[in-house]
Design a protein around this motif. Structure first.
Motif, short mmCIF file in Angstrom:
data_model
loop_
_atom_site.label_atom_id
_atom_site.label_comp_id
_atom_site.label_asym_id
_atom_site.label_seq_id
_atom_site.Cartn_x
_atom_site.Cartn_y
_atom_site.Cartn_z
N SER A 1 -21.47 -7.98 -17.30
CA SER A 1 -21.84 -8.52 -18.06
C SER A 1 -22.90 -7.79 -19.49
O SER A 1 -22.98 -7.84 -20.78
N GLU A 2 -23.20 -6.68 -19.14
CA GLU A 2 -23.70 -5.55 -19.97
C GLU A 2 -23.05 -4.56 -20.82
O GLU A 2 -23.16 -4.68 -22.13
N PHE B 1 -21.65 -5.21 -4.35
CA PHE B 1 -23.00 -4.68 -5.31
C PHE B 1 -22.07 -6.41 -6.39
O PHE B 1 -21.20 -6.18 -6.29
N ASP B 2 -23.45 -5.85 -7.46
CA ASP B 2 -23.25 -7.09 -8.55
C ASP B 2 -22.30 -6.53 -9.56
O ASP B 2 -22.70 -6.09 -10.63
N ASP C 1 -22.49 -8.34 -12.83
CA ASP C 1 -23.47 -8.17 -13.86
C ASP C 1 -23.17 -6.93 -14.85
O ASP C 1 -23.80 -6.72 -16.00
N TYR C 2 -23.79 -5.61 -14.14
CA TYR C 2 -22.59 -4.26 -14.51
C TYR C 2 -21.24 -5.00 -15.71
O TYR C 2 -21.70 -4.62 -17.06
N ASN D 1 -23.38 0.74 -0.66
CA ASN D 1 -24.30 -1.18 0.10
C ASN D 1 -25.12 -1.39 -1.04
O ASN D 1 -25.93 -2.14 -0.76
N GLY D 2 -24.47 -1.36 -2.21
CA GLY D 2 -25.09 -2.40 -3.50
C GLY D 2 -25.33 -1.66 -3.95
O GLY D 2 -25.84 -1.93 -5.69
N ILE D 3 -25.86 -0.26 -3.63
CA ILE D 3 -27.13 0.47 -5.05
C ILE D 3 -26.31 1.64 -5.82
O ILE D 3 -25.11 2.16 -5.03
N SER D 4 -26.10 1.10 -6.93
CA SER D 4 -25.55 2.24 -8.11
C SER D 4 -25.73 3.98 -7.80
O SER D 4 -26.41 3.61 -7.52
#
Lengths: 645, 647
Positions: free
Chosen positions: A246-247, A239-240, A243-244, A200-203
């Motif tokens: 981009s890191e 999940f974004d 963003d991951y 649910n979007g949480i790593s």
């Protein structure tokens, strides 16, 4: 530009300062557009979304070599698995008595290494009887009568106990359990070969390390009623992932930026200076190149006159005065075009296009306007080619000194511009403001509009001229025995169009033209001059003749034929600037032919036809592609164009 | 200027020389003198003090403000003043006494002076007005605000001077330093401040909500410092109630960002701040605790916080060892805090924590660490875990955590005591196997002394622990409690202004008054005072819960053999019981009926007389009415009581 910059810093950034790659980015919009009108519109929309998202997430992937997974494979599954909803929904249809009834399905393609970081999500639509669901990865050939994770080269996260299974029948405590309504994501990091899941979007943190290459997204089910939906990019992810990514992009860019060059600093400097110098010379920035050579105490190989000659010819092409450019080339480099008939043909085709545009001197001489003022096109492209998206800085520079982006201002050009400040008040006032460059561009292309010849009679003349011209065109096309098929193709556009016009009679014509003039206020064929139009038509015939001649000498040439067709089809439309082939009239299109001519001249003088800077960029690009082939995931975030600003 | 000289500071000739040169008629020599002074004071606190005593400050200020001074000289003067301000508190005070702030505000350079809290209210508007001057002023002034803002009053002052409107646009400044300082400023302003936080959520920066600006600053490719500070801002806004805990910017952005800050890849300082902020964020919300507990192996990740200094660092790198040592305490306390927060509500998470490698051992050793901060955090963690019945029965007993806990209680600051005693309450629950050994360790005296504390929290914990201890305890323990506490103290607690204390004291009384022999024994010795206290409470303005508890005590008394008579002979009390049987609150009715039921119970001596007396007083009518009550419990209880009369 500060010369000091080059002498102190050895960095890739140097490319971005002077750059502008010529290999214009391929147009991306078309993909899938053809099928848009067919079938279920919702599905097509989703398909479109998918393509867009995949392109954005994995720009380094060449799908012709390594296609991305887009759905589950109806061929690569166990028989207890049923697929539906465009092969995105998976349901269990076995007995589900025990683990021997487990069944899996793989995606259509393995995950390409060039993704760098790959991600897909699975939504649990129903946990069925026991919720024995596994989500993960497996290599090709792994037994499908099993849940992912149980066998060698198979990895899975199971819903009933939340354990992770790493090629083993016994799981390790990993994350929470999952059930109906949950969205489980699986992310493969191809840079360090690890995998983590999300719920649910949480790593949930790393699940597997040391993954082998070429794994397929895989799901497995084991009890009746279990249904899951996959999202390979059809929908936004919970999940974004960006963003991951981009890191990691920042990490890899940091690695490149901090790459030690140590002892070889001096060597780098010389190389970079040489690159800059040769680039400037190549594009004919004579004054800048000289200044740079003086400041860095380096030598220029080519002599000044030669550079200036090339510069002059390039300026002519970029100003749309192709006829003059051909003449100048023939005069300065006799034999060059004669030995390079392809190039000559390209140039002539371009000349024809510029005639339509009203910019070539062969038609401009008919114009009421002083031919001198033709140089002051704020919209004509700068010498240095652009790449990709338009750069506002370049544009503003172009508006002030139209032919040069690097600040070398040829004095005569500027003068001629200043001489006629009142030709079109709108254009002169707006050309000083960079924000309205586009406006001034369209405006000044048609300065004739402001001339006092837009009475009814004039319109009629033009109208007749156009009719005659259109008939001529039909003749040109029909007389081409080799173009029967194409002629048919054109019937839809040209022939029908022209015949209806004739039948409609003059009166209605006027109305139409009037309306057109209103809607597209500025531009007219060949600058709206009849004599010019006749000259153009004559030139068109000559060009046709040249083509036939070339065909006889060298055999048929599809490229030539296409070029000629495209050029001629401009005439089939009442407003060539707003038609499907109108792109050709864009001054930006001059850049390709300009650089081709420049390269040919340089080659004839035994100089490199490409500047070393472009070679280096080309090599770097090639290297990155090579990295993808040898499955080095970091290539995804080491894209050359992200260093070219 | 020399008159400032005081004898207790040794003034060397060289110091005086520096000051003398400031008075040279040749401006060139003055400049050189100031430059030399600058070089002399850097890093030398003694020299700084000397120069201040010798009156260098007024002269430097004079030179700074003189229009005739060259800009070079003025800049150097400002630098020296800045340098002087970097010294001790006393130095700064001397500078401020010289009215340095207004003078410096005229110039461009001021930074270090402002580590001192701004006391002068005119300074703030002036600083605000300087914000538009340049990127430098923006950077320094926001930094000054962050440094100075230490209390809620400071926050309010800055808020009232329009800090939010003035600083918000700086968040999108082209300069990273300005953005960063502005962000830090907001984190300081929003901390535990509802007014600021509520305003912040509605602020737009370039048509974008501030929370979205913060979310962008938390993106993973941003500098760590920026991610962390932005996460702090959102955390504070959330805790202040300005953002819901289920908002996606908290659940999907802030929380994961803070978890990332705890990872091994981050610097030790960042890991400390990340863990503390995360602990604060999720403290009140069980859902956030659940999410955090499964995010990126956080529970296991925290175990690494206890591995500093690592054995490797000791051998290979002395510098690293020093660094590790410095942060080791901070890391441990941060980890304990985060574990405490994680485990404060969910049983599964507590289990997960106690199953982490060596967790209980770590807590046990943390309880006896020299650092108060670590001890406090460790006991908080233990407290959080002690809410689990299962852990109390297993790991707490296995590791004998009561021992270090008892030791901690002997001599600790109040904040540690509060946590430790609260933990002890849980360890004294009747199912806790640690209860016995704790009792034997002589804890009663300690708890009784806690009930005399000025802190309500300590009084509650003390009496709570005693209450738990008295639950189903044998007569010996009960006697000991009464003896140690003393009736005087017991009755003082019954009139405690804190209702929690009152509730737990009543609870203690109720536990003392259970099983018949105990009731009679306690009532025979303290019956009079207890009946007085009960009357007082039933007559007073108290909550339903307090009155219910009091009626339950009466019911217990009514269960005694001899104690019954204390009620039967007290018409006042009987009237009160009657009153509560007809009360509008069912709980009170139930408790009062229970009391009567005990008084008229058949098999006991003298039951007939009591039944008769109570019938006379009209209780039967009331009971009869209650058999029709809509509440099934009350109805049953009344019927049972009526049967006593029928038998």
């Amino acid at each position: 530009m500060t010369i000091g910059y080059f002498s102190t810093t050895a960095s890739f950034r140097i490319i971005s300062m002077i750059s502008n790659l010529n290999n214009a980015a391929p147009k991306m919009a078309e993909l899938g557009a053809g099928s848009m009108l067919l079938g279920d519109p919702a599905f097509n929309y989703q398909e479109h979304e998918l393509n867009e998202r995949l392109k954005r997430l994995y720009p380094a992937v060449n799908e012709e070599e390594t296609p991305l997974p887009r759905s589950w494979s109806p061929k690569d599954k166990y028989s207890y698995i049923g697929l539906s909803q465009n092969n995105l929904r998976v349901h269990y249809k076995g007995h589900g008595k025990n683990h021997k009834d487990a069944a899996s399905v793989r995606a259509t393609h393995p995950i390409p290494a060039a993704c760098g970081i790959y991600y897909f999500e699975v939504k649990i639509v129903s946990k069925g009887r026991d919720g024995y669901m596994g989500i993960g990865l497996s290599a090709q050939g792994v037994n499908m009568n099993r849940l992912p994770g149980w066998d060698k080269h198979s990895y899975g996260y199971h819903g009933d106990d939340g354990h992770s299974f790493c090629s083993s029948g016994t799981g390790q405590p990993y994350g929470p359990t999952f059930t109906t309504g949950d969205v489980i994501g699986c992310c493969v990091n191809l840079i360090n070969n690890t995998c983590f899941y999300t719920k649910n979007g949480i790593s949930l943190g790393v699940a597997f390390t040391d993954l082998p290459p070429n794994l397929y997204p895989t799901v497995g089910l084991q009890t009746p009623g279990e249904i899951v939906d996959a999202n390979f990019g059809q929908q936004p992810f919970v999940f974004d992932i960006e963003d991951y990514m981009s890191e990691w992009r920042a990490k890899i860019h940091g690695m490149i930026a901090r790459f030690p060059i140590g002892e070889r600093l001096g060597e780098w400097q010389a190389v970079l200076q040489n690159m800059v110098s040769t680039y400037l010379v190549h594009h004919g920035y004579c004054a800048t190149a000289t200044a740079f050579a003086r400041a860095t105490e380096t030598l220029i190989q080519e002599d000044q006159t030669s550079i200036k000659n090339r510069q002059r010819i390039q300026k002519l092409v970029l100003a749309g005065r192709v006829g003059e450019a051909i003449e100048a080339t023939q005069q300065l480099y006799p034999g060059l075009l004669e030995h390079n008939s392809n190039l000559l043909f390209m140039l002539k085709c371009r000349q024809f296009v510029e005639m339509v545009n009203g910019t070539d001197s062969e038609v401009r001489c008919f114009s009421v306007r002083s031919p001198k003022s033709q140089d002051s096109y704020p919209g004509s492209p700068s010498l240095s080619p652009r790449h990709g998206a338009t750069n506002p800085h370049l544009h503003s520079a172009g508006a002030d000194s139209p032919t040069c982006s690097n600040g070398v201002t040829p004095p005569n050009k500027n003068k001629s511009h200043n001489k006629y400040p009142g030709v079109s008040s709108a254009s002169s006032s707006s050309s000083s403001s960079p924000s309205s460059v586009n406006y001034s561009e369209s405006n000044s292309t048609d300065s004739t509009k402001s001339q006092p010849h837009s009475g009814t009679s004039n319109q009629e003349t033009r109208c007749v001229a156009r009719q005659g011209f259109l008939l001529n065109l039909t003749w040109v096309l029909c007389s081409d025995s080799e173009m029967e098929i194409e002629a048919e193709h054109y019937t839809n556009g040209v022939a029908e169009n022209s015949s209806t016009r004739i039948m409609n009679g003059t009166y209605k014509h006027q109305e139409i033209l009037q309306a057109e003039d209103d809607s597209c206020a500025s531009r007219q064929l060949c600058g709206g001059n009849q004599a010019a139009t006749e000259r153009m038509i004559q030139f068109g015939r000559e060009l046709q003749g040249l083509n036939e001649q070339l065909c006889r000498e060298y055999g048929k040439n599809a490229t030539h034929k296409k070029m000629l067709q495209d050029a001629f089809s401009l005439l089939a439309y009442s407003d060539p600037w707003n038609c499907p082939v109108g792109q050709q009239l864009d001054p930006m299109q001059r850049e390709n032919i300009c650089s081709a001519l420049n390269s040919a001249i340089l080659e004839s003088q035994n100089l490199p036809k490409q500047p070393p800077l472009m070679l280096a960029v080309g090599q770097a690009t090639e290297c990155v592609q090579l990295m993808a082939r040898v499955r080095s995931g970091s290539c995804s975030f080491a894209r050359v164009d992200s260093f070219l600003h | 200027a020399y008159c400032l000289l005081t004898s207790h500071i040794e003034v060397t000739a060289t110091s005086r020389h520096y000051v003398d040169r400031l008075f040279d008629p040749d401006p060139q020599k003055v400049l050189q003198g100031v430059i030399d002074m600058k070089n002399a004071v850097i890093g030398n606190n003694k020299q700084k003090a000397n120069l201040i005593v010798l009156g260098a400050v007024p002269r430097l200020l004079y030179l700074l403000q003189q229009g005739s001074s060259s800009s070079e000289l003025r800049a150097e003067c400002a630098v020296v003043l800045g340098s002087l301000a970097m010294g001790t508190e006393n130095n700064i005070k001397s500078l401020v006494d010289c009215h340095i702030i207004p003078a410096l505000l005229q110039g461009r350079c001021m930074l270090t002076v402002c580590v001192t809290p701004c006391q002068d209210p005119t300074v703030i508007p002036h600083l605000m007005s300087l914000l538009s001057r340049s990127q430098r002023t923006q950077e320094y002034i926001t930094q000054i605000f962050s440094h100075c803002c230490k209390t809620p009053e400071h926050q309010t002052v800055l808020f009232n001077h329009g800090a939010i409107q003035n600083i918000a646009p700086l968040l999108i400044s082209p300069s990273y330093k300005v953005r960063m300082q502005a962000l830090k400023c907001f984190s300081v302003l929003a901390y535990e401040n509802t007014q600021v936080s509520m305003t912040l959520v509605n602020v737009l920066v370039d048509e974008e909500l501030l929370s979205q600006v913060f979310v962008r600053m938390m993106q993973r490719d941003q500098p760590i410092d920026m991610q962390l500070t932005a996460a702090k801002c959102l955390t504070y806004m959330c805790r202040a109630g300005a953002i819901r805990t289920d908002d996606s910017c908290i659940v999907l952005k802030t929380l994961p960002c803070l978890v990332r800050m705890c990872s091994k890849e981050r610097l030790l300082e960042e890991r400390v701040e990340g863990a503390e902020t995360l602990a604060y964020l999720m403290e009140p919300d069980v859902e956030l605790q659940r999410i955090a507990s499964v995010t990126d192996h956080l529970v296991a990740m925290l175990a690494d916080y206890f591995k500093y200094p690592s054995s490797v660092s000791a051998i290979t790198d002395i510098k690293r060892l020093d660094h590790d040592l410095k942060h080791a305490h901070e890391l441990r306390q941060a980890a304990f805090k985060l574990y405490a927060s994680l485990g404060s509500n969910d049983e599964d998470i507590r289990k997960k924590i106690t199953e982490t490698e060596n967790m209980m051992d770590r807590i046990v050793s943390g309880l006896s660490e020299s650092s108060v901060k670590v001890r406090l955090a460790a006991v908080r963690c233990l407290h959080s875990l002690s809410r689990s019945v299962q852990q109390l029965r297993t790991s707490f007993h296995d590791h004998a955590v009561w021992k270090p806990l008892m030791k901690l209680l002997q001599n600790a600051p109040d904040e540690v005591l509060v946590m430790a005693s609260s933990t002890l309450c849980n360890l004294l629950l009747e199912f806790s196997p640690s209860k016995e050994p704790i009792l034997e360790s002589g804890v009663i005296e300690l708890l009784c002394s806690l009930t005399q504390s000025d802190s309500p929290a300590l009084r509650v914990n003390g009496i709570w622990a005693l209450m738990n201890m008295a639950f189903q305890a044998d007569q010996k323990v009960k006697g000991e409690i009464v003896r140690a506490l003393g009736t005087e103290q017991l009755f003082r607690l019954l009139s405690d202004p804190d209702s929690n204390v009152l509730m737990k004291t009543l609870g203690l009384l109720r536990n003392l008054l259970s099983t018949r022999p105990h009731i009679d024994q306690v009532m025979s010795s303290h019956g009079k005072q207890i009946m007085q206290a009960v009357t007082l409470i039933l007559e007073g303005e108290h909550s339903i819960e307090v009155k219910e508890q009091t009626l339950c005590i009466l019911a217990n008394i009514a269960d005694g053999n001899t104690a019954k008579e204390l009620i039967m002979t007290n018409d006042d009390i009987l009237q009160k019981i009657k009153y509560y049987m007809a009360h509008s609150n069912v709980k009170l009715q139930l408790a009062a009926t229970f009391c009567i039921s005990n008084l008229i119970w058949n098999e006991e001596d003298g039951s007939q007389e009591r039944q008769d007396k109570l019938r006379e007083l009209g209780f039967v009518d009331i009971l009869h009415k209650l058999t029709q009550a809509s509440d099934p419990n009350l109805c049953d209880r009344a019927k049972t009581a009526m049967q006593q009369y029928l038998a």
